[in-house]
Design an enzyme around this catalytic site. Sequence first.
Site: not given
Length: 179
Positions: A102-103, A106, A134, A155, A162, A168
């Site tokens: 995963e990127d 959150d 996070k 954010f 993105d 990106r």
Amino acid sequence: MNKIQVKDKVFELFLTAEAIDNAVSEIAIKLNEDLKGKNPIFLVVLNGAFIFASDLIKKITVDCEVSFVKLSSYTGTRSTTMVKELLGLNEVLKGRTVVVIEDIIDTGITMAGMIGKLREMEAGEVKIVTCLFKPEAFTKGFTIDYIGMEIPNKFIVGYGLDYDGYGRNLPDIYKIATS
Ligand code: 5GP
Ligand code: MG
């Protein structure tokens, strides 16, 4: 460049490409040790994880398969978002060691849905890798096995992530400017 504009928002430099690369290398060292002899399949969660996954997988030295999934979710308020479907997965996961890439994690809602789907598919051992985490936003209890960097609840864009479709391509990671 320390400040950039993406669409209507200003972002400031937060993590350099070099810092990210160091974090990616550390994860790869651990994965190469932990996945020895396990014939893992990496599942890259599109779209955001594509750059992280590309950098990470190039550093993997154990025999492995790589596949890509897209999650479609019910939209609604954040807290009611549910993962509806895993799109694009053709491999049989039953009994396999699955490593999800995963990127960013959150709230953890997306990944919790993903883990549920993998359980339904009777995956064997499931390991979670995320470039960014996070902790202040996390609402779930699952274990994240490999974390590139913990970041504040702000954010961010760049390195695959993105803002409204843009940003990106940025090699560094930027966080939203507060003023
Ligand atoms: P979660 O379900 O853990 O709350 O959110 C996971 C997804 O939300 C990530 O895969 C990513 O697509 C998006 N997301 C969460 N935080 C950020 C952020 O700071 N920037 C961007 N661009 N996307 C984020
Ligand atoms: Mg993602």
